[in-house]
Design a protein around this motif. Structure first.
Motif, PDB file in Angstrom:
ATOM      1  N   SER A  23       0.991  -1.001   0.302  1.00  0.00           N
ATOM      2  CA  SER A  23      -0.072   0.048   0.098  1.00  0.00           C
ATOM      3  C   SER A  23       1.049   1.113   0.308  1.00  0.00           C
ATOM      4  O   SER A  23       2.453   1.196  -0.062  1.00  0.00           O
ATOM      5  N   VAL A  24       0.194   1.996  -0.229  1.00  0.00           N
ATOM      6  CA  VAL A  24       1.010   3.703  -0.090  1.00  0.00           C
ATOM      7  C   VAL A  24       2.087   4.033   1.192  1.00  0.00           C
ATOM      8  O   VAL A  24       3.027   3.920   1.448  1.00  0.00           O
ATOM      9  N   LYS A  25       1.170   3.418   2.196  1.00  0.00           N
ATOM     10  CA  LYS A  25       1.337   3.567   3.764  1.00  0.00           C
ATOM     11  C   LYS A  25       2.834   2.574   3.513  1.00  0.00           C
ATOM     12  O   LYS A  25       3.724   3.186   4.515  1.00  0.00           O
ATOM     13  N   TYR A  38       2.714  11.583   2.118  1.00  0.00           N
ATOM     14  CA  TYR A  38       1.162  10.443   1.892  1.00  0.00           C
ATOM     15  C   TYR A  38       0.849  10.708  -0.078  1.00  0.00           C
ATOM     16  O   TYR A  38       1.373  10.087  -0.942  1.00  0.00           O
ATOM     17  N   ASN A  39       0.865  11.991  -0.194  1.00  0.00           N
ATOM     18  CA  ASN A  39      -0.482  12.255  -1.524  1.00  0.00           C
ATOM     19  C   ASN A  39       0.892  12.187  -2.534  1.00  0.00           C
ATOM     20  O   ASN A  39       0.899  12.338  -3.871  1.00  0.00           O
ATOM     21  N   SER A  42       1.360   8.435  -3.445  1.00  0.00           N
ATOM     22  CA  SER A  42       0.236   8.386  -4.071  1.00  0.00           C
ATOM     23  C   SER A  42       0.632   8.957  -5.539  1.00  0.00           C
ATOM     24  O   SER A  42      -0.327   7.486  -6.729  1.00  0.00           O
ATOM     25  N   THR A  43       0.746  10.159  -6.005  1.00  0.00           N
ATOM     26  CA  THR A  43       1.137  10.909  -7.171  1.00  0.00           C
ATOM     27  C   THR A  43       2.071  10.051  -8.086  1.00  0.00           C
ATOM     28  O   THR A  43       1.762   9.827  -9.353  1.00  0.00           O
ATOM     29  N   ARG A  46       0.539   6.790  -8.651  1.00  0.00           N
ATOM     30  CA  ARG A  46      -0.418   6.315 -10.403  1.00  0.00           C
ATOM     31  C   ARG A  46       0.311   7.266 -11.524  1.00  0.00           C
ATOM     32  O   ARG A  46      -0.435   6.381 -12.620  1.00  0.00           O
ATOM     33  N   HIS A  56      -2.185  -2.282  -9.821  1.00  0.00           N
ATOM     34  CA  HIS A  56      -3.184  -2.521  -8.623  1.00  0.00           C
ATOM     35  C   HIS A  56      -4.217  -3.027  -8.707  1.00  0.00           C
ATOM     36  O   HIS A  56      -4.444  -3.768  -9.293  1.00  0.00           O
ATOM     37  N   GLY A  62      -8.278   0.439   0.294  1.00  0.00           N
ATOM     38  CA  GLY A  62      -8.050   1.325  -0.507  1.00  0.00           C
ATOM     39  C   GLY A  62      -7.167  -0.069  -0.901  1.00  0.00           C
ATOM     40  O   GLY A  62      -8.082  -0.728  -2.332  1.00  0.00           O
ATOM     41  N   TYR A  63      -6.029   0.246  -1.815  1.00  0.00           N
ATOM     42  CA  TYR A  63      -5.384  -0.670  -2.819  1.00  0.00           C
ATOM     43  C   TYR A  63      -3.762  -1.042  -2.645  1.00  0.00           C
ATOM     44  O   TYR A  63      -3.177  -0.684  -1.879  1.00  0.00           O
ATOM     45  N   TYR A  65      -0.531  -2.006  -4.327  1.00  0.00           N
ATOM     46  CA  TYR A  65       0.154  -1.910  -6.126  1.00  0.00           C
ATOM     47  C   TYR A  65       1.527  -2.772  -5.765  1.00  0.00           C
ATOM     48  O   TYR A  65       1.813  -3.700  -4.829  1.00  0.00           O
TER      49      TYR A  65
END
Length: 122
Positions: A23-25, A38-39, A42-43, A46, A56, A62-63, A65
């Motif tokens: 996950s992003v975390k 975090y943003n 995440s960007t 993407r 993903h 959430g997702y 990856y």
């Protein structure tokens, strides 16, 4: 695959290649301090998806990856780009350069030759 990664994208890919999926975390937890926002992560993830490096799947709210491109494939492509761009496509010139610049001793060179011989037998 001829797309190159930025330094930030490559840093995130290294984490995903190591973890296989995250996950992003979980990606942020593996990054060195100071941790990016975090943003931001995440960007970047993407962007990696639009470059077809990452996929993903839904997990909970959430997702997670995962890498689509193998690390060895990207490494090989990057090495070829380096070799073609700086050494006229000559592997011999590239190896000679690294030998001179890194002052390899005979023991290190023998180790490398043994590794080459081992890979040629496969």
């Amino acid at each position: 695959m001829s797309k190159q990664l930025t330094k930030a994208e490559e840093q995130i890919m290294q984490v995903l290649w190591d973890l296989k999926e995250a996950s992003v975390k979980e990606v942020i937890a593996e990054l060195p301090d100071p941790k990016p926002a975090y943003n931001t992560v995440s960007t970047i993830i993407r962007i990696l998806e639009t470059k077809d490096f990452v996929g993903h799947q839904p997990k909970g709210r959430g997702y997670v990856y995962f890498p689509i491109i193998e690390k060895t494939d990207y490494s090989n492509q990057s090495l070829h780009k380096l070799m073609n761009g700086y050494f006229g496509g000559s592997f011999k010139s590239m190896v000679s350069f690294f030998m001179k610049e890194n002052k390899l001793d005979i023991t290190e060179l023998e180790t490398i030759l043994k590794e080459v011989e081992k890979n040629n037998k496969k």
